[in-house]
Design an enzyme around this catalytic site. Structure first.
Site, PDB file in Angstrom:
ATOM      1  N   GLY A   1       7.249   9.567 -36.979  1.00  0.00           N
ATOM      2  CA  GLY A   1       5.872   9.572 -37.231  1.00  0.00           C
ATOM      3  C   GLY A   1       5.589  10.610 -36.436  1.00  0.00           C
ATOM      4  O   GLY A   1       6.346  11.676 -35.620  1.00  0.00           O
ATOM      5  N   ILE A   2       4.614  10.634 -35.184  1.00  0.00           N
ATOM      6  CA  ILE A   2       3.420  11.457 -34.994  1.00  0.00           C
ATOM      7  C   ILE A   2       5.226  11.730 -33.730  1.00  0.00           C
ATOM      8  O   ILE A   2       4.912  12.942 -33.103  1.00  0.00           O
ATOM      9  CB  ILE A   2       2.368  10.996 -33.754  1.00  0.00           C
ATOM     10  CG1 ILE A   2       1.098  10.757 -35.703  1.00  0.00           C
ATOM     11  CG2 ILE A   2       2.049  12.378 -33.183  1.00  0.00           C
ATOM     12  CD1 ILE A   2      -0.043  10.519 -35.123  1.00  0.00           C
TER      13      ILE A   2
ATOM     14  N   ASP B   1      11.904   4.237 -27.469  1.00  0.00           N
ATOM     15  CA  ASP B   1      10.774   3.130 -28.472  1.00  0.00           C
ATOM     16  C   ASP B   1      12.015   2.370 -28.697  1.00  0.00           C
ATOM     17  O   ASP B   1      12.741   2.022 -28.099  1.00  0.00           O
ATOM     18  CB  ASP B   1      11.343   4.315 -30.303  1.00  0.00           C
ATOM     19  CG  ASP B   1       9.863   3.778 -30.718  1.00  0.00           C
ATOM     20  OD1 ASP B   1      10.347   2.493 -31.501  1.00  0.00           O
ATOM     21  OD2 ASP B   1      10.128   3.908 -31.301  1.00  0.00           O
TER      22      ASP B   1
ATOM     23  N   ASP C   1      10.857  -0.692 -24.540  1.00  0.00           N
ATOM     24  CA  ASP C   1       9.693  -1.640 -24.674  1.00  0.00           C
ATOM     25  C   ASP C   1       8.172  -1.097 -23.569  1.00  0.00           C
ATOM     26  O   ASP C   1       8.639  -1.405 -22.551  1.00  0.00           O
ATOM     27  CB  ASP C   1      10.161  -3.399 -25.001  1.00  0.00           C
ATOM     28  CG  ASP C   1       8.914  -3.867 -24.664  1.00  0.00           C
ATOM     29  OD1 ASP C   1       7.215  -3.535 -25.941  1.00  0.00           O
ATOM     30  OD2 ASP C   1       8.774  -5.449 -24.874  1.00  0.00           O
ATOM     31  N   VAL C   2       6.990  -0.458 -24.091  1.00  0.00           N
ATOM     32  CA  VAL C   2       6.590   0.191 -23.086  1.00  0.00           C
ATOM     33  C   VAL C   2       5.991  -0.903 -22.711  1.00  0.00           C
ATOM     34  O   VAL C   2       4.688  -1.177 -21.901  1.00  0.00           O
ATOM     35  CB  VAL C   2       5.407   1.505 -24.098  1.00  0.00           C
ATOM     36  CG1 VAL C   2       6.452   2.231 -24.612  1.00  0.00           C
ATOM     37  CG2 VAL C   2       4.935   1.214 -25.255  1.00  0.00           C
TER      38      VAL C   2
ATOM     39  N   ASN D   1       2.622   7.451 -26.932  1.00  0.00           N
ATOM     40  CA  ASN D   1       1.823   7.404 -28.487  1.00  0.00           C
ATOM     41  C   ASN D   1       2.550   6.892 -28.568  1.00  0.00           C
ATOM     42  O   ASN D   1       2.339   5.858 -30.119  1.00  0.00           O
ATOM     43  CB  ASN D   1       3.000   9.095 -28.902  1.00  0.00           C
ATOM     44  CG  ASN D   1       3.062   8.207 -30.470  1.00  0.00           C
ATOM     45  OD1 ASN D   1       1.786   9.231 -31.173  1.00  0.00           O
ATOM     46  ND2 ASN D   1       4.255   8.204 -30.982  1.00  0.00           N
TER      47      ASN D   1
ATOM     48  N   TYR E   1      -7.393  -3.863 -32.851  1.00  0.00           N
ATOM     49  CA  TYR E   1      -6.528  -2.429 -32.402  1.00  0.00           C
ATOM     50  C   TYR E   1      -7.654  -1.496 -32.153  1.00  0.00           C
ATOM     51  O   TYR E   1      -7.487  -0.761 -31.167  1.00  0.00           O
ATOM     52  CB  TYR E   1      -5.916  -2.327 -34.262  1.00  0.00           C
ATOM     53  CG  TYR E   1      -5.611  -0.534 -34.253  1.00  0.00           C
ATOM     54  CD1 TYR E   1      -4.491  -0.128 -34.248  1.00  0.00           C
ATOM     55  CD2 TYR E   1      -6.545   0.314 -34.858  1.00  0.00           C
ATOM     56  CE1 TYR E   1      -3.821   0.598 -33.809  1.00  0.00           C
ATOM     57  CE2 TYR E   1      -5.529   1.365 -34.967  1.00  0.00           C
ATOM     58  CZ  TYR E   1      -4.994   1.798 -34.376  1.00  0.00           C
ATOM     59  OH  TYR E   1      -4.416   3.014 -34.607  1.00  0.00           O
TER      60      TYR E   1
ATOM     61  N   LYS F   1      -7.853   0.824 -28.909  1.00  0.00           N
ATOM     62  CA  LYS F   1      -7.780   2.334 -28.818  1.00  0.00           C
ATOM     63  C   LYS F   1      -9.227   2.669 -28.050  1.00  0.00           C
ATOM     64  O   LYS F   1      -9.310   3.794 -27.530  1.00  0.00           O
ATOM     65  CB  LYS F   1      -7.722   2.897 -30.597  1.00  0.00           C
ATOM     66  CG  LYS F   1      -6.582   2.261 -30.965  1.00  0.00           C
ATOM     67  CD  LYS F   1      -5.156   3.015 -29.769  1.00  0.00           C
ATOM     68  CE  LYS F   1      -3.821   3.895 -31.605  1.00  0.00           C
ATOM     69  NZ  LYS F   1      -2.675   4.170 -30.193  1.00  0.00           N
TER      70      LYS F   1
END
Length: 304
Positions: free
Chosen positions: A49-50, A69, A92-93, A119, A184, A188
């Site tokens: 993705g992004i 990732d 693992d963020v 991200n 979600y 955000k």
């Protein structure tokens, strides 16, 4: 004269194509002081993705890219495709120790971090009564993943005296709050508030040359949104989104509000203005979806 080539039209210094090429080259060189050949970007959520498109774009500008990732196999494949400029670090963020290890790996390999792109994100989580586990997963990745990156990598960037850039990926849903995806939306919304606070804090640090940006994607065809193999006509590609991001950074934008092929910026602006109007005019919560306010919202959108 023998040995000399007559210049073609597009070789001439006054040909428009030459000027366009020079303009593109200048833009590439002046996107941001932290972006350029030999600099290093750390990107989370970079296997797809992004994040992957950002890694490819930064590498295309001559940068080193440290790709993080949780999907280790896909991450390694993506980094291998970029080449020697890419370092894959399975991360693992949500785990602070893992983010610290990511930072250490980046510094050991490339010396310093110039760009941090927080991200990584997950969807789902459900509505308010969905239970602890779905909510915890979404908040751990989408919010704490960003906090961990800012605190464990970004703070050191801010103290370094070097030009730097921190990009946090938010969402339009964190502003307009569509019902049904409350977990979600909360994550955000928090990323938006965090990034705004970060931008202010960075401005207040003496001699700090790091600034922050909030990426607000539109509908993008990524692993999170993908429902089939073919990109829907309404969606942008990750590459379009990243190019828009780079152009916005070059303009100095903090809020990088991306359109897509379905929703233009003008409609996004009206949706966001209506959302804030709920507070100012003391309307019911999420009045855009309230049956008593449906017609009023539609009329508001239709106003020139």
């Amino acid at each position: 004269m023998a040995g000399r080539r007559r210049p073609r039209d597009h070789d001439r210094p006054d040909h428009p194509g030459i000027h366009r090429q020079a303009a593109r080259a200048r833009r590439r060189m002046t996107i941001h002081p932290a972006i350029g050949a030999g600099k290093t970007a750390v990107i989370t959520g970079a296997a797809d993705g992004i994040g992957l498109a950002a890694a490819q774009a930064f590498a295309g500008l001559g940068m080193n890219v440290v790709m993080a990732d949780i999907m280790g196999r896909a991450l390694k494949k993506a980094a291998d495709a970029i080449g020697e400029a890419a370092l894959a670090v399975e991360t693992d963020v949500a785990d602070r120790a893992a983010v610290q290890a990511l930072r250490d790996a980046a510094v050991e390999k490339f010396g310093a971090v110039d760009v941090l792109m927080n991200n990584a994100g997950v969807g789902g989580g459900g509505d308010v009564f969905s239970g602890e586990d779905p909510w915890k997963r979404v908040l751990d990745v989408n919010l704490w993943g960003v906090i961990n990156g800012v605190q464990l990598i970004g703070e050191e960037m801010a103290a370094s005296g070097r030009p730097g850039l921190i990009i946090n990926t938010g969402s339009k849903q964190g502003i307009t709050q569509p019902p049904g995806a409350t977990a979600y939306n909360v994550s955000k919304s928090a990323v938006k508030a965090l990034t705004e606070g970060l931008a202010h804090t960075l401005r207040e640090i003496v001699d700090c040359q790091v600034d922050a940006r909030l990426l607000i994607p539109g509908y993008v065809f990524t692993g999170m949104t993908r429902r089939g193999t073919d990109k829907p006509a309404a969606a942008w590609t990750p590459q379009q989104t990243v190019q828009f991001m780079l152009d916005s950074i070059a303009r100095g934008d903090f809020y990088i509000l991306c359109p897509d092929n379905d929703v233009p910026r003008s409609l996004d602006e009206k949706r966001m203005a209506w959302t804030m109007g709920d507070v100012i005019e003391n309307r019911p919560a999420l009045s855009r979806w309230h049956p008593d306010w449906k017609d009023a919202f539609a009329a508001f959108v239709e106003k020139p």
